[in-house]
Design an enzyme around this catalytic site. Structure first.
Site, mmCIF file in Angstrom:
data_model
loop_
_atom_site.group_PDB
_atom_site.id
_atom_site.type_symbol
_atom_site.label_atom_id
_atom_site.label_comp_id
_atom_site.label_asym_id
_atom_site.label_seq_id
_atom_site.Cartn_x
_atom_site.Cartn_y
_atom_site.Cartn_z
ATOM 1 C CG HIS A 22 -2.005 1.053 1.193
ATOM 2 N ND1 HIS A 22 -3.255 0.728 1.392
ATOM 3 C CD2 HIS A 22 -1.825 2.571 1.532
ATOM 4 C CE1 HIS A 22 -3.987 1.926 1.395
ATOM 5 N NE2 HIS A 22 -3.102 2.974 1.517
ATOM 6 C CB CYS B 67 -2.759 9.211 6.455
ATOM 7 S SG CYS B 67 -2.896 8.539 7.925
#
Length: 307
Positions: free
Chosen positions: A213, A246
């Site tokens: 990822h 994020c």
């Protein structure tokens, strides 16, 4: 023109994270009907794994507060895996009650990020995950373990390989079926990726249990993906249109764009089952709802050619 390279897999499974990891980092809250259409369009483009949503408390991720409303709108998709993120037992119970059969927990290789993201340290977070993973397995669900900060941490700097492999082993020992190795702030380079995968293999963790990822902060996501493929990884996370980052790591920019990944894989003769034209159209459609252009280079290139 497809030109295969030696030592690469014949097929790669793309784990599409746009509806969850992508939309959770958007400022705007997308209506549930649009989210459901997004998932359906991704499936229609040939993606067979689409991470649908996250059963977290709305206070922490208000963009995904409609998980209970969304999941029933897409759960009838045939042949499409719809994993969901569950942070704790309450989240798991909510997901299982709606028929979810693939769930994920979200851990960290570093203490700093564990406390920023989960409000507890690495050991405490693994203790929290243990009953969640056990209950999910008892219910017949498969469990993915996300591991953030595998390559670098904004507070701690470079992360030692041994620290990452130790947490990976503990997640597998809890019962996780698959681990997704996250480059949360996008600082990895291909040699570092190869070194971590080699260290995991030496510790008995094969590439068949792993996914990668990557975030594209420094433009390394595709190069890092190629390095992972050369080490036997065949599952790659990506986000349609490059959505996402994020919320707990301010230096994290968007995920690897699914379109950019598909362009590279198809150019290498690697099968994905994805229709790039339909995928690009879907990302353009979502960008319109978000009110901004897609950061994906492939989306931009193909959109320009059509004009």
């Amino acid at each position: 023109m497809a030109v295969p390279a030696p030592g690469l897999p014949e097929r790669v499974r793309i784990h599409e994270v746009g509806p969850r990891d992508g939309l959770q980092n958007e400022q705007a809250v997308v209506p549930v009907e649009v989210k459901a259409e997004f998932v359906r369009r991704l499936a229609d483009a040939g993606l067979t794994t689409v991470e649908a949503t996250s059963f977290v408390h709305p206070r922490w991720v208000p963009q995904l507060a409609d998980a209970e409303q969304l999941f029933p709108l897409v759960s009838d998709l045939d042949g499409v895996r719809l994993p969901v993120l569950v942070p704790n037992m309450r989240g798991l119970d909510r997901a299982l009650a709606l028929g979810a059969r693939e769930v994920a927990v979200f851990g960290s290789a570093t203490e700093s990020f564990a406390r920023a993201n989960l409000n507890r340290g690495v050991d405490e977070s693994l203790e929290m995950f243990a009953p969640v993973v056990a209950a999910a397995k008892d219910a017949g669900a498969t469990v993915r373990g996300y591991l953030s900060m595998c390559f670098g941490d904004p507070w701690e700097g470079a992360v030692p390989l041994a620290k990452v492999t130790a947490v990976c082993r503990r997640l597998l020992d809890l019962g996780c079926d698959e681990l997704s190795l996250g480059d949360t702030i996008g600082v990895a380079t291909p040699g570092h990726v190869g070194a971590l995968l080699t260290a995991l293999a030496e510790d008995g963790v094969g590439a068949d249990r792993l996914a990668v990822h990557f975030h594209d902060t420094y433009g390394q996501a595709l190069a890092n993906t190629l390095a992972a493929l050369q080490h036997g990884v065949t599952t790659v996370d990506a986000s349609a249109g490059g959505l996402g980052g994020c919320p707990y790591a301010k230096s994290a920019t968007g995920n690897l764009a699914t379109e950019d990944l598909v362009w590279m894989l198809h150019g290498l003769g690697i099968r994905t089952g994805v229709d790039l034209g339909r995928l690009t159209a879907t990302s353009e459609w979502m960008a319109g709802h978000l009110g901004r252009p897609s950061p994906s280079r492939t989306v931009r290139a193909l959109s320009h050619k059509e004009q």
